[in-house]
Design a protein around this motif. Structure first.
Motif, PDB file in Angstrom:
ATOM      1  N   MET A  70     -38.118  31.056   2.328  1.00 26.29           N
ATOM      2  CA  MET A  70     -37.212  29.949   2.016  1.00 26.29           C
ATOM      3  C   MET A  70     -36.631  29.346   3.296  1.00 26.29           C
ATOM      4  N   ALA A  71     -36.192  30.241   4.213  1.00 25.13           N
ATOM      5  CA  ALA A  71     -35.596  29.780   5.470  1.00 25.13           C
ATOM      6  C   ALA A  71     -36.643  29.067   6.329  1.00 25.13           C
ATOM      7  N   ASN A  72     -37.878  29.640   6.368  1.00 32.98           N
ATOM      8  CA  ASN A  72     -38.944  29.017   7.153  1.00 32.98           C
ATOM      9  C   ASN A  72     -39.301  27.640   6.601  1.00 32.98           C
ATOM     10  N   ARG A  73     -39.286  27.538   5.285  1.00 33.17           N
ATOM     11  CA  ARG A  73     -39.589  26.254   4.642  1.00 33.17           C
ATOM     12  C   ARG A  73     -38.534  25.207   4.988  1.00 33.17           C
ATOM     13  N   LEU A  74     -37.266  25.653   5.015  1.00 33.42           N
ATOM     14  CA  LEU A  74     -36.173  24.745   5.351  1.00 33.42           C
ATOM     15  C   LEU A  74     -36.282  24.273   6.791  1.00 33.42           C
ATOM     16  N   VAL A  75     -36.579  25.206   7.705  1.00 39.61           N
ATOM     17  CA  VAL A  75     -36.717  24.863   9.117  1.00 39.61           C
ATOM     18  C   VAL A  75     -37.871  23.879   9.324  1.00 39.61           C
ATOM     19  N   LYS A  76     -38.996  24.121   8.639  1.00 39.35           N
ATOM     20  CA  LYS A  76     -40.145  23.221   8.739  1.00 39.35           C
ATOM     21  C   LYS A  76     -39.796  21.831   8.215  1.00 39.35           C
ATOM     22  N   ASN A  77     -39.038  21.795   7.117  1.00 34.84           N
ATOM     23  CA  ASN A  77     -38.638  20.513   6.526  1.00 34.84           C
ATOM     24  C   ASN A  77     -37.720  19.737   7.473  1.00 34.84           C
ATOM     25  N   ILE A  78     -36.797  20.455   8.136  1.00 35.37           N
ATOM     26  CA  ILE A  78     -35.879  19.815   9.089  1.00 35.37           C
ATOM     27  C   ILE A  78     -36.654  19.270  10.286  1.00 35.37           C
ATOM     28  N   ARG A  79     -37.621  20.044  10.794  1.00 36.60           N
ATOM     29  CA  ARG A  79     -38.427  19.582  11.930  1.00 36.60           C
ATOM     30  C   ARG A  79     -39.251  18.349  11.559  1.00 36.60           C
ATOM     31  N   LYS A  80     -39.730  18.315  10.337  1.00 36.93           N
ATOM     32  CA  LYS A  80     -40.569  17.202   9.906  1.00 36.93           C
ATOM     33  C   LYS A  80     -39.758  15.921   9.709  1.00 36.93           C
ATOM     34  N   HIS A  81     -38.564  16.078   9.123  1.00 34.61           N
ATOM     35  CA  HIS A  81     -37.737  14.910   8.802  1.00 34.61           C
ATOM     36  C   HIS A  81     -36.439  14.925   9.610  1.00 34.61           C
ATOM     37  N   TRP A  82     -36.528  15.287  10.882  1.00 34.69           N
ATOM     38  CA  TRP A  82     -35.318  15.466  11.687  1.00 34.69           C
ATOM     39  C   TRP A  82     -34.522  14.168  11.840  1.00 34.69           C
ATOM     40  N   VAL A  83     -35.195  13.031  11.791  1.00 37.59           N
ATOM     41  CA  VAL A  83     -34.498  11.750  11.934  1.00 37.59           C
ATOM     42  C   VAL A  83     -33.566  11.524  10.734  1.00 37.59           C
ATOM     43  N   LEU A  84     -34.057  11.842   9.537  1.00 42.76           N
ATOM     44  CA  LEU A  84     -33.236  11.672   8.327  1.00 42.76           C
ATOM     45  C   LEU A  84     -32.041  12.622   8.339  1.00 42.76           C
ATOM     46  N   TYR A  85     -32.272  13.859   8.764  1.00 43.62           N
ATOM     47  CA  TYR A  85     -31.169  14.819   8.838  1.00 43.62           C
ATOM     48  C   TYR A  85     -30.156  14.407   9.904  1.00 43.62           C
ATOM     49  N   LEU A  86     -30.646  13.791  10.979  1.00 39.07           N
ATOM     50  CA  LEU A  86     -29.737  13.309  12.020  1.00 39.07           C
ATOM     51  C   LEU A  86     -28.856  12.177  11.494  1.00 39.07           C
ATOM     52  N   MET A  87     -29.409  11.355  10.603  1.00 37.25           N
ATOM     53  CA  MET A  87     -28.652  10.236  10.034  1.00 37.25           C
ATOM     54  C   MET A  87     -27.519  10.726   9.139  1.00 37.25           C
ATOM     55  N   ILE A  88     -27.741  11.823   8.404  1.00 36.07           N
ATOM     56  CA  ILE A  88     -26.687  12.307   7.495  1.00 36.07           C
ATOM     57  C   ILE A  88     -25.718  13.260   8.184  1.00 36.07           C
ATOM     58  N   LEU A  89     -26.020  13.626   9.446  1.00 39.12           N
ATOM     59  CA  LEU A  89     -25.160  14.563  10.167  1.00 39.12           C
ATOM     60  C   LEU A  89     -23.716  14.080  10.299  1.00 39.12           C
ATOM     61  N   PRO A  90     -23.448  12.794  10.652  1.00 40.63           N
ATOM     62  CA  PRO A  90     -22.041  12.340  10.732  1.00 40.63           C
ATOM     63  C   PRO A  90     -21.300  12.497   9.399  1.00 40.63           C
ATOM     64  N   GLY A  91     -21.971  12.223   8.292  1.00 39.96           N
ATOM     65  CA  GLY A  91     -21.339  12.391   6.984  1.00 39.96           C
ATOM     66  C   GLY A  91     -21.010  13.845   6.696  1.00 39.96           C
ATOM     67  N   ILE A  92     -21.927  14.744   7.059  1.00 34.07           N
ATOM     68  CA  ILE A  92     -21.689  16.180   6.857  1.00 34.07           C
ATOM     69  C   ILE A  92     -20.506  16.647   7.699  1.00 34.07           C
ATOM     70  N   ILE A  93     -20.465  16.206   8.962  1.00 33.88           N
ATOM     71  CA  ILE A  93     -19.358  16.586   9.843  1.00 33.88           C
ATOM     72  C   ILE A  93     -18.035  16.056   9.298  1.00 33.88           C
ATOM     73  N   TYR A  94     -18.049  14.812   8.804  1.00 32.32           N
ATOM     74  CA  TYR A  94     -16.830  14.213   8.236  1.00 32.32           C
ATOM     75  C   TYR A  94     -16.288  15.070   7.099  1.00 32.32           C
ATOM     76  N   TYR A  95     -17.149  15.456   6.170  1.00 26.77           N
ATOM     77  CA  TYR A  95     -16.682  16.230   5.018  1.00 26.77           C
ATOM     78  C   TYR A  95     -16.235  17.629   5.414  1.00 26.77           C
ATOM     79  N   ILE A  96     -16.897  18.228   6.388  1.00 27.71           N
ATOM     80  CA  ILE A  96     -16.481  19.559   6.837  1.00 27.71           C
ATOM     81  C   ILE A  96     -15.105  19.503   7.493  1.00 27.71           C
TER      82      ILE A  96
END
Length: 300
Positions: free
Chosen positions: A1-27
Motif C-alpha cells: 500500500m505504501a509503495n503504491r502511494l509513493v509510486k502514485n506521488i512520483r507519477k503525479h507529483w505536479v498535482l500533489y504539489l498544487m494541493i500542498l498549499p491547501g493541505i498546509i492551510y488546513y493543518i
C-alpha cells in the motif's frame, strides 16, 4: 500500500504539489488549533498556559447551561439561523434560475456583475449603508412620509431586527451564491432541453422537470454545508447591525463569545461554547446527511 502511494506521488507529483498549499492551510489553521479545545475542560489561566492550567472537567459546560442569559442567546441564534436557512438559502437558487432565462448576453453579464458587487463590501460598510437607509431621515422613512406614514426607527425596534439581518444578508451574498448554481446549470446537457421542446414543454416546465432535478446534487451538498454551520451566523454582520435596544432579539452566540472571551477574558467558557456549537453542527450534519443518502445524495 505504501509503495503504491509513493509510486502514485512520483507519477503525479505536479498535482500533489498544487494541493500542498491547501493541505498546509488546513493543518495550520484548522487541525493544529483543535488542540486548543482542551481549555474547555480547564480553568485556563493565560500566564500558566494549557499545560499549567488546572483541569475542571465539565464545569464550564455546566456554567454555560446554567447561565441565565445563555438560553436567550441560543434561542436568538437558532431563530436567525432558521430564518436564514428558509429565506436566504433558496435565494441564490432562484436568482440562478432567473439568470439562466436571460438570453441577451450583455444584459446578463451586467446584471450578474451588479449582484456580485455587494459580496466584496465589508459588513462595516454594509452596516453603515443599512443604518443610513433605515435612519429617521433615511430613504425608507422618506418614502413612508410621502404616503402619509410616520417614520419608524427600524434599527431600534426589536420587531424588525431579524428581518433586517436576513434581508441584508440576502442583498450582500445572493449574487455570489449563484456562481456554483450557474456552473451546475451550464453542465446540463442541452439535448435534454431540445427533447423537451419537441415534447411541447415550455420554459417553466423545462425548469421544473430538467434544470431543478439536475441541480439537486449541488443543492444538497451546499445545504448540508449550511446545516453543518447552523449555529455559526458570523460575528461581523450581527455586531455591525446590533444596537443596545435590540440585544434581546439580536444577541447571538458569537457576540456573547466576544463579550465573555475578548472583553472579560473567560477563555475556557468561550471555548466550551465553541465546542458546543461544533457538536450541534456535527449532529445536524450527520442527521441530514443520513436523510440525503436515502435519495443517493450526501457528502459521504
Amino acid at each position: 500500500m505504501a509503495n503504491r502511494l509513493v509510486k502514485n506521488i512520483r507519477k503525479h507529483w505536479v498535482l500533489y504539489l498544487m494541493i500542498l498549499p491547501g493541505i498546509i492551510y488546513y493543518i495550520v489553521f484548522k487541525y493544529i488549533p483543535l488542540m486548543g479545545s482542551v481549555i474547555a475542560f480547564q480553568d485556563y489561566q493565560i500566564f500558566n498556559g494549557i499545560t499549567g492550567s488546572p483541569w475542571v472537567g465539565l464545569e464550564n459546560f455546566k456554567q454555560l447551561l446554567n447561565y441565565k442569559d445563555f438560553h436567550e442567546v441560543l434561542r436568538n441564534t437558532a431563530l436567525i439561523a432558521l430564518y436564514q436557512l428558509v429565506f436566504q438559502f433558496p435565494a441564490p437558487i432562484i436568482l440562478a434560475l432567473l439568470f439562466n432565462e436571460v438570453r441577451i448576453l450583455i444584459l446578463k453579464k451586467t446584471v450578474q456583475s451588479l449582484f456580485y458587487l455587494p459580496h466584496f463590501l465589508s459588513w462595516v460598510v454594509v452596516g453603515g449603508i443599512v443604518f443610513e437607509l433605515l435612519a429617521n431621515q433615511g430613504i425608507v422613512n422618506a418614502v413612508r412620509e410621502m404616503f402619509g406614514y410616520a417614520p419608524i426607527l427600524f434599527m431600534q425596534e426589536e420587531a424588525y431586527f431579524r428581518s433586517i439581518v436576513v434581508i441584508s444578508g440576502i442583498w450582500k451574498e445572493v449574487g455570489w451564491g449563484t456562481i456554483i448554481y450557474l456552473a451546475a446549470i451550464t453542465a446540463i446537457n442541452p439535448s435534454l432541453y431540445e427533447a423537451a421542446v419537441i415534447d411541447g414543454a415550455n420554459r417553466f416546465k423545462q425548469t421544473i422537470y430538467i434544470t431543478l432535478p439536475l441541480m439537486l446534487p449541488t443543492i444538497t451538498v451546499l445545504f448540508l454545508l449550511n446545516i453543518g454551520n447552523f449555529l455559526e451566523l458570523g460575528f461581523d454582520q450581527i455586531y455591525n447591525l446590533l444596537t443596545p435596544m435590540t440585544y434581546s432579539v439580536g444577541d447571538i452566540i458569537e457576540t456573547y463569545v466576544y463579550r465573555a472571551g475578548v472583553l472579560q477574558g473567560q477563555y475556557s467558557l468561550t471555548t466550551a461554547i465553541g465546542l458546543f456549537q461544533s457538536v450541534i453542527g456535527f449532529a445536524l450534519l450527520w442527521i441530514f446527511n443520513r436523510l440525503a443518502r436515502k435519495s443517493e445524495q450526501g457528502l459521504w
